[in-house]
Design a protein around this motif. Structure first.
Motif, PDB file in Angstrom:
ATOM      1  N   LYS A 169       0.814  -1.212   0.000  1.00 23.30           N
ATOM      2  CA  LYS A 169       0.000   0.000   0.000  1.00 23.30           C
ATOM      3  C   LYS A 169       0.853   1.270   0.000  1.00 23.30           C
ATOM      4  CE  LYS A 169      -3.857  -2.055   2.541  1.00 23.30           C
ATOM      5  NZ  LYS A 169      -4.613  -2.008   3.804  1.00 23.30           N
ATOM      6  N   TYR A 170       2.117   1.123   0.372  1.00 24.31           N
ATOM      7  CA  TYR A 170       2.981   2.290   0.548  1.00 24.31           C
ATOM      8  C   TYR A 170       3.967   2.496  -0.599  1.00 24.31           C
ATOM      9  CZ  TYR A 170       0.979   1.942   5.143  1.00 24.31           C
ATOM     10  OH  TYR A 170       0.077   1.880   6.175  1.00 24.31           O
ATOM     11  N   GLY A 171       4.117   1.507  -1.445  1.00 26.52           N
ATOM     12  CA  GLY A 171       5.056   1.643  -2.554  1.00 26.52           C
ATOM     13  C   GLY A 171       5.345   0.295  -3.180  1.00 26.52           C
ATOM     14  N   ASP A 217      12.264   2.059  -3.733  1.00 24.79           N
ATOM     15  CA  ASP A 217      12.811   3.404  -3.576  1.00 24.79           C
ATOM     16  C   ASP A 217      12.579   3.900  -2.146  1.00 24.79           C
ATOM     17  OD1 ASP A 217      10.110   4.403  -3.429  1.00 24.79           O
ATOM     18  OD2 ASP A 217      10.066   4.434  -5.613  1.00 24.79           O
ATOM     19  N   THR A 218      13.267   4.983  -1.815  1.00 23.92           N
ATOM     20  CA  THR A 218      13.166   5.508  -0.451  1.00 23.92           C
ATOM     21  C   THR A 218      11.803   6.142  -0.178  1.00 23.92           C
ATOM     22  OG1 THR A 218      14.235   7.555  -1.152  1.00 23.92           O
ATOM     23  CG2 THR A 218      15.637   5.880  -0.150  1.00 23.92           C
ATOM     24  N   GLU A 219      11.113   6.584  -1.216  1.00 21.44           N
ATOM     25  CA  GLU A 219       9.785   7.161  -1.013  1.00 21.44           C
ATOM     26  C   GLU A 219       8.833   6.112  -0.424  1.00 21.44           C
ATOM     27  OE1 GLU A 219       6.099   9.199  -3.494  1.00 21.44           O
ATOM     28  OE2 GLU A 219       8.053   8.986  -4.461  1.00 21.44           O
ATOM     29  N   GLY A 220       8.845   4.907  -0.990  1.00 23.87           N
ATOM     30  CA  GLY A 220       8.001   3.831  -0.476  1.00 23.87           C
ATOM     31  C   GLY A 220       8.364   3.440   0.935  1.00 23.87           C
ATOM     32  N   SER A 221       9.669   3.334   1.207  1.00 22.24           N
ATOM     33  CA  SER A 221      10.090   2.930   2.553  1.00 22.24           C
ATOM     34  C   SER A 221       9.748   3.999   3.582  1.00 22.24           C
ATOM     35  CB  SER A 221      11.585   2.592   2.578  1.00 22.24           C
ATOM     36  OG  SER A 221      12.354   3.705   2.209  1.00 22.24           O
ATOM     37  N   GLY A 257       3.474   5.035   7.953  1.00 27.82           N
ATOM     38  CA  GLY A 257       2.148   4.439   7.995  1.00 27.82           C
ATOM     39  C   GLY A 257       2.014   3.227   8.890  1.00 27.82           C
ATOM     40  N   LEU A 258       3.103   2.486   9.056  1.00 27.44           N
ATOM     41  CA  LEU A 258       3.033   1.246   9.834  1.00 27.44           C
ATOM     42  C   LEU A 258       3.440   1.412  11.294  1.00 27.44           C
ATOM     43  CD1 LEU A 258       4.519  -1.224   7.197  1.00 27.44           C
ATOM     44  CD2 LEU A 258       2.137  -1.055   7.940  1.00 27.44           C
ATOM     45  N   HIS A 259       4.296   2.358  11.576  1.00 30.97           N
ATOM     46  CA  HIS A 259       4.815   2.525  12.935  1.00 30.97           C
ATOM     47  C   HIS A 259       3.671   2.794  13.919  1.00 30.97           C
ATOM     48  CE1 HIS A 259       7.909   3.197  15.926  1.00 30.97           C
ATOM     49  NE2 HIS A 259       7.191   4.220  16.356  1.00 30.97           N
ATOM     50  N   VAL A 270       3.592  -2.523  15.897  1.00 33.72           N
ATOM     51  CA  VAL A 270       4.682  -2.371  14.933  1.00 33.72           C
ATOM     52  C   VAL A 270       5.638  -1.271  15.379  1.00 33.72           C
ATOM     53  CG1 VAL A 270       5.255  -1.740  12.551  1.00 33.72           C
ATOM     54  CG2 VAL A 270       3.241  -3.148  13.034  1.00 33.72           C
ATOM     55  N   VAL A 271       6.928  -1.592  15.320  1.00 34.02           N
ATOM     56  CA  VAL A 271       7.990  -0.616  15.492  1.00 34.02           C
ATOM     57  C   VAL A 271       8.718  -0.579  14.156  1.00 34.02           C
ATOM     58  CG1 VAL A 271      10.085  -0.002  16.749  1.00 34.02           C
ATOM     59  CG2 VAL A 271       8.208  -1.141  17.949  1.00 34.02           C
ATOM     60  N   ALA A 272       8.432   0.444  13.364  1.00 29.68           N
ATOM     61  CA  ALA A 272       8.988   0.528  12.018  1.00 29.68           C
ATOM     62  C   ALA A 272      10.234   1.409  12.023  1.00 29.68           C
ATOM     63  CB  ALA A 272       7.943   1.073  11.051  1.00 29.68           C
ATOM     64  N   VAL A 273      11.342   0.841  11.589  1.00 19.13           N
ATOM     65  CA  VAL A 273      12.609   1.570  11.528  1.00 19.13           C
ATOM     66  C   VAL A 273      13.307   1.232  10.213  1.00 19.13           C
ATOM     67  CG1 VAL A 273      12.926   1.601  14.044  1.00 19.13           C
ATOM     68  CG2 VAL A 273      13.884  -0.268  12.701  1.00 19.13           C
ATOM     69  N   PHE A 274      14.214   2.107   9.808  1.00 21.15           N
ATOM     70  CA  PHE A 274      15.051   1.787   8.660  1.00 21.15           C
ATOM     71  C   PHE A 274      16.130   0.817   9.120  1.00 21.15           C
ATOM     72  CE2 PHE A 274      13.659   6.112   7.182  1.00 21.15           C
ATOM     73  CZ  PHE A 274      12.874   5.635   6.142  1.00 21.15           C
ATOM     74  N   TYR A 275      16.444  -0.167   8.289  1.00 17.36           N
ATOM     75  CA  TYR A 275      17.436  -1.192   8.606  1.00 17.36           C
ATOM     76  C   TYR A 275      18.622  -0.997   7.669  1.00 17.36           C
ATOM     77  CZ  TYR A 275      19.083  -5.766  10.115  1.00 17.36           C
ATOM     78  OH  TYR A 275      19.825  -6.790  10.669  1.00 17.36           O
ATOM     79  N   PRO A 276      19.837  -1.211   8.145  1.00 10.44           N
ATOM     80  CA  PRO A 276      21.006  -1.015   7.281  1.00 10.44           C
ATOM     81  C   PRO A 276      20.940  -1.885   6.013  1.00 10.44           C
ATOM     82  CG  PRO A 276      21.689  -1.270   9.570  1.00 10.44           C
ATOM     83  CD  PRO A 276      20.218  -1.580   9.511  1.00 10.44           C
ATOM     84  N   GLU A 277      21.057  -1.251   4.867  1.00 15.43           N
ATOM     85  CA  GLU A 277      20.952  -1.959   3.588  1.00 15.43           C
ATOM     86  C   GLU A 277      22.005  -3.053   3.443  1.00 15.43           C
ATOM     87  OE1 GLU A 277      20.108   0.390  -0.026  1.00 15.43           O
ATOM     88  OE2 GLU A 277      19.962   2.091   1.357  1.00 15.43           O
ATOM     89  N   ILE A 278      23.199  -2.804   3.941  1.00  9.31           N
ATOM     90  CA  ILE A 278      24.269  -3.803   3.800  1.00  9.31           C
ATOM     91  C   ILE A 278      23.925  -5.059   4.596  1.00  9.31           C
ATOM     92  CG2 ILE A 278      26.677  -4.270   4.382  1.00  9.31           C
ATOM     93  CD1 ILE A 278      27.396  -1.783   3.059  1.00  9.31           C
TER      94      ILE A 278
END
Length: 79
Positions: free
Chosen positions: A10-12, A41-45, A51-53, A62-70
């Motif tokens: 729903k977000y991207g 893309d970063t817009e969706g994330s 929206g989810l947090h 839900v605890v929504a956070v960015f996760y390291p891509e590597i």
């Protein structure tokens, strides 16, 4: 997994959904109890994080956070 794919979509544009599962003998694995959504893309994330947090899925909040891509690319889901 389809529930998360549908909700996350729903977000991207979702590129990948990872839901770590217990090992064959029920042993815990890194990331157990978490869901990892990868967007094209970063817009969706960013939209998904906003929206989810704080939402509830079943009894879990839900605890929504960015996760390291590597770490994600290397399959390291322990963060």
């Amino acid at each position: 997994m389809e529930d998360m794919r549908g909700e996350g979509g729903k977000y991207g544009n979702l590129a990948n959904v990872i839901i770590p599962r217990p090992g064959p003998n029920g042993e815990p694995v890194p990331g157990l109890g978490k869901v990892f959504l990868e967007y094209a893309d970063t817009e969706g994330s960013t939209k998904a994080r906003q929206g989810l947090h704080g939402r509830k899925f079943g009894e879990n909040q839900v605890v929504a956070v960015f996760y390291p891509e590597i770490k994600f690319a290397q399959g390291e889901y322990d963060g």
